[in-house]
Every structure is written in C-alpha cells, then in structure tokens.
Design an enzyme around this catalytic site. Structure first.
Site, PDB file in Angstrom:
ATOM      1  N   ASN A  52       0.974  -1.206  -0.048  1.00 26.37           N
ATOM      2  CA  ASN A  52       0.237   0.056  -0.010  1.00 26.37           C
ATOM      3  C   ASN A  52       0.929   1.172  -0.157  1.00 26.37           C
ATOM      4  O   ASN A  52       1.674   1.535   0.933  1.00 26.37           O
ATOM      5  CB  ASN A  52      -0.881  -0.066   1.387  1.00 26.37           C
ATOM      6  CG  ASN A  52      -1.438   1.352   1.385  1.00 26.37           C
ATOM      7  OD1 ASN A  52      -1.839   1.891   0.376  1.00 26.37           O
ATOM      8  ND2 ASN A  52      -2.218   1.473   2.566  1.00 26.37           N
ATOM      9  N   TRP A  53       0.987   1.730  -1.132  1.00 25.77           N
ATOM     10  CA  TRP A  53       2.009   3.209  -1.265  1.00 25.77           C
ATOM     11  C   TRP A  53       1.515   4.095  -0.480  1.00 25.77           C
ATOM     12  O   TRP A  53       2.123   5.282  -0.196  1.00 25.77           O
ATOM     13  CB  TRP A  53       2.333   3.508  -2.816  1.00 25.77           C
ATOM     14  CG  TRP A  53       3.069   2.346  -3.486  1.00 25.77           C
ATOM     15  CD1 TRP A  53       3.608   1.196  -2.928  1.00 25.77           C
ATOM     16  CD2 TRP A  53       3.391   2.351  -4.796  1.00 25.77           C
ATOM     17  NE1 TRP A  53       4.116   0.291  -4.018  1.00 25.77           N
ATOM     18  CE2 TRP A  53       4.149   1.098  -5.210  1.00 25.77           C
ATOM     19  CE3 TRP A  53       3.018   3.389  -5.862  1.00 25.77           C
ATOM     20  CZ2 TRP A  53       4.746   1.054  -6.626  1.00 25.77           C
ATOM     21  CZ3 TRP A  53       3.826   3.376  -7.091  1.00 25.77           C
ATOM     22  CH2 TRP A  53       4.419   2.027  -7.460  1.00 25.77           C
ATOM     23  N   LYS A  54       0.074   4.366  -0.177  1.00 27.33           N
ATOM     24  CA  LYS A  54      -0.254   5.332   0.263  1.00 27.33           C
ATOM     25  C   LYS A  54      -0.507   6.392  -0.461  1.00 27.33           C
ATOM     26  O   LYS A  54      -0.481   6.575  -1.777  1.00 27.33           O
ATOM     27  CB  LYS A  54      -0.068   5.808   1.735  1.00 27.33           C
ATOM     28  CG  LYS A  54       0.076   4.317   2.537  1.00 27.33           C
ATOM     29  CD  LYS A  54       0.301   4.456   4.303  1.00 27.33           C
ATOM     30  CE  LYS A  54       0.167   3.380   4.921  1.00 27.33           C
ATOM     31  NZ  LYS A  54       0.059   3.463   6.173  1.00 27.33           N
ATOM     32  N   HIS A  58      -9.599   0.796   4.635  1.00 26.85           N
ATOM     33  CA  HIS A  58      -8.212   1.001   5.401  1.00 26.85           C
ATOM     34  C   HIS A  58      -8.570   2.100   6.537  1.00 26.85           C
ATOM     35  O   HIS A  58      -9.475   2.875   6.676  1.00 26.85           O
ATOM     36  CB  HIS A  58      -7.169   1.685   4.400  1.00 26.85           C
ATOM     37  CG  HIS A  58      -5.859   1.633   5.107  1.00 26.85           C
ATOM     38  ND1 HIS A  58      -5.493   2.734   5.808  1.00 26.85           N
ATOM     39  CD2 HIS A  58      -4.888   0.709   4.890  1.00 26.85           C
ATOM     40  CE1 HIS A  58      -4.189   2.393   6.142  1.00 26.85           C
ATOM     41  NE2 HIS A  58      -3.839   1.256   5.694  1.00 26.85           N
ATOM     42  N   GLU A 116      -6.995   4.401   7.777  1.00 32.21           N
ATOM     43  CA  GLU A 116      -6.671   5.876   7.367  1.00 32.21           C
ATOM     44  C   GLU A 116      -8.000   6.637   6.650  1.00 32.21           C
ATOM     45  O   GLU A 116      -8.435   7.500   6.692  1.00 32.21           O
ATOM     46  CB  GLU A 116      -5.401   6.146   6.476  1.00 32.21           C
ATOM     47  CG  GLU A 116      -4.382   5.780   7.368  1.00 32.21           C
ATOM     48  CD  GLU A 116      -3.141   5.330   6.676  1.00 32.21           C
ATOM     49  OE1 GLU A 116      -3.071   5.410   5.359  1.00 32.21           O
ATOM     50  OE2 GLU A 116      -2.024   4.770   7.276  1.00 32.21           O
ATOM     51  N   GLU A 156      -5.857  -5.429  10.342  1.00 31.24           N
ATOM     52  CA  GLU A 156      -4.794  -4.328  10.635  1.00 31.24           C
ATOM     53  C   GLU A 156      -5.079  -3.621  11.898  1.00 31.24           C
ATOM     54  O   GLU A 156      -5.867  -2.714  11.910  1.00 31.24           O
ATOM     55  CB  GLU A 156      -4.807  -3.469   9.353  1.00 31.24           C
ATOM     56  CG  GLU A 156      -4.545  -3.869   8.172  1.00 31.24           C
ATOM     57  CD  GLU A 156      -3.884  -2.779   7.106  1.00 31.24           C
ATOM     58  OE1 GLU A 156      -2.682  -3.190   6.814  1.00 31.24           O
ATOM     59  OE2 GLU A 156      -4.515  -2.004   6.907  1.00 31.24           O
ATOM     60  N   GLY A 216       1.913   1.970  10.739  1.00 30.33           N
ATOM     61  CA  GLY A 216       2.795   3.103  10.657  1.00 30.33           C
ATOM     62  C   GLY A 216       3.413   3.623  12.043  1.00 30.33           C
ATOM     63  O   GLY A 216       3.915   4.650  12.168  1.00 30.33           O
ATOM     64  N   SER A 269       2.908  -2.448  10.484  1.00 34.66           N
ATOM     65  CA  SER A 269       4.594  -2.400  10.907  1.00 34.66           C
ATOM     66  C   SER A 269       5.030  -3.671  10.428  1.00 34.66           C
ATOM     67  O   SER A 269       5.885  -4.104  11.249  1.00 34.66           O
ATOM     68  CB  SER A 269       4.715  -1.791  12.409  1.00 34.66           C
ATOM     69  OG  SER A 269       4.286  -0.513  12.294  1.00 34.66           O
ATOM     70  N   GLY A 278       2.628  -1.254   4.422  1.00 32.60           N
ATOM     71  CA  GLY A 278       2.668   0.073   3.996  1.00 32.60           C
ATOM     72  C   GLY A 278       4.098   0.648   4.025  1.00 32.60           C
ATOM     73  O   GLY A 278       4.604   0.514   2.913  1.00 32.60           O
ATOM     74  N   GLY A 279       4.565   1.088   4.743  1.00 30.55           N
ATOM     75  CA  GLY A 279       6.072   1.914   4.793  1.00 30.55           C
ATOM     76  C   GLY A 279       6.945   1.013   4.082  1.00 30.55           C
ATOM     77  O   GLY A 279       7.862   1.444   3.049  1.00 30.55           O
TER      78      GLY A 279
END
Ligand code: PEP
Length: 252
Positions: free
Chosen positions: A9-11, A97, A99, A169, A175, A215, A236-237
């Site tokens: 997930n590049w966000k 998600h 976010e 999640e 994150g 994470s 993600g990251g």
C-alpha cells in the site's frame, strides 16, 4: 491451499514518474527471480493506475487502487468510481483502510456500498478491519472486528467471497513501528476465520485469504507469516523500498 498474498500500500507517496520508475524496478527484480509462489500486488495512487497494467503485463505483479467511490457515477466531484478503476485494467481495490475510516469518516455502511460497487465492477476487494489501541486495551477488539465484518462485508452472497481478501490491521500497529505479536495476529486471524465459517461455512472460511498489516517489515515478517491463519501481508511503509518489499515477499 489458500492463496498467499503480499500487497503493498503505497498510500499518498510517489509522483507519476517516481511511481512508474519504482514499479519498473519491481518488475525487473521479480522477473529475474523464480516465481514467488504468492500473489504480489501494488496498491498505488490513482494517477499510476492507467499505466500500470501495461507495465506489469507478462509479470506476476498485479495492481490495485487504495479506495473507490461509494456511488456508481455522476456529480461527485473529485471521486473515482469502481468502474473507472476497472477500466484501466486494475484488478484490486483496498476498501476500509483505517486511514479512510479515521480521516474521511468512512463507516461500515458506506464501506459496504463501496465493496458492492467494486465487486459489481469486477474488482477484487481487500477489505480492512482492525481495532484502535483503546479498544484492545478495553478488551473489545473482537466485538469491533466482528461488527466491521458483519456490517461491511457479510451481507455478500457466498459466491462473491472468492473475490474478497480480508486484511486484519490493528490500527495501533499501522505506521507506528508497533507490531502485533505473531500470537496476537494468529489469535485474531483465527477468530476472523471462525466468523467467516459461522456465516458462510467451512469451505469458504478455509479458502479465505487473511492478511496481516501493521508495521510488517523484513525482520518480523517470517515469524508472523509462519502462523497458520496468516496468509500474507498488507504492507505500508516497507512497500516503498525495493529490498524491504522483496524480503517480505520472500518471507511469505
Ligand atoms: C498499511 O498502511 O496498510 C500498513 C500496514 O502500514 P505500515 O506497514 O506502514 O504499518
């Protein structure tokens, strides 16, 4: 056997040139390796989606969106519909998600509409669920996840579940550098599978791919993925760095 999946997930990262350049480096890397034995998906900002299917063709990589509109078409300024996403050749979309739930106040009813539209338009759905820190501390995390699934997903007829992947999640792990322990992940994944079984029966539950996200990184991926009900990850990251993402795919 259930399908294993690693989805990045590049966000909201990478402009057009950066994103396509990074995707090209993933293609080069994975083309030089033996088949990963897992589906590898990159969920990018909308701007990359039109160009990705061409770039990813003849590879095992697939592309996904991170969101879609809750309406089919019309006067919804700034929105991108499921049909538009699908028209680019994109195969997946992330729905729910944390976010989106937090910053854009997306509730279970809205997410159910998005899921319906995505499936009606031939997209596969990565449906996210998970509790916030206070909910885990208050020991209501099972109830929270159950409600998210019941209200967001479990109105679907059984035949459509084959086009759905669930991503657990825990919001406190996204994150933050905090990760659920492998046992915490396994415990919730097994609970999600049992809810799926109650609603849809043993075969559908056994075939459901359930991803862990929060994470996840090269140093913890193998241990989390070794758990029997963890079928891969939503990353993600660490999906923004070739070596890290590749190591996580290796771990699955
Ligand atoms: C995510 O955004 O879905 C996620 C799991 O992020 P991170 O890996 O950075 O925690």
């Amino acid at each position: 056997m259930r399908k294993k999946i690693v989805a990045g997930n590049w966000k909201m990262n990478m402009n057009l040139k950066e994103g396509l350049g990074f995707a090209a480096s993933l293609v080069k890397y994975f083309n030089e390796k033996p088949s990963p034995g897992a589906e590898v998906i990159i969920c990018t900002p909308f701007i990359h989606l039109a160009a990705l299917p061409e770039l990813l063709k003849n590879t095992e990589l697939k592309s996904g969106a991170q969101n879609c509109a809750s309406e089919a078409s019309g006067a919804f300024t700034g929105e991108v519909s499921a049909a538009m996403i699908r028209s680019t050749g994109t195969q997946y979309v992330i729905i729910g998600h944390s976010e989106r739930r937090t910053y854009y106040h997306e509730n279970n009813a809205l997410l159910n509409r998005k899921t319906r539209l995505a499936l009606d338009n031939d997209l596969k759905v990565i449906f996210c669920c998970g509790e916030v820190k206070e909910e885990r501390e208050a020991a209501i995390h099972h109830e929270v996840v159950k409600r998210q699934l019941e209200e967001g997903l479990f109105s679907l007829p059984a035949g459509e579940l084959k086009n759905v992947v669930i991503a657990y999640e825990p919001v406190w792990a996204i994150g933050t550098g905090l990760t659920a322990t492998p046992d915490q992940a396994q415990e919730m994944h097994s609970y999600i599978r049992s809810l799926t079984e109650e609603k849809y029966g043993k075969d559908i539950a056994a075939a459901m791919t359930i991803l862990y996200g929060g994470s996840c990184k090269p140093s913890n991926a193998a241990e989390i993925f070794s758990k029997p009900d963890v079928d891969g990850g939503l990353i993600g990251g660490a999906s923004l760095k070739l070596e890290d993402f590749a190591a996580i795919v290796e771990a699955v």
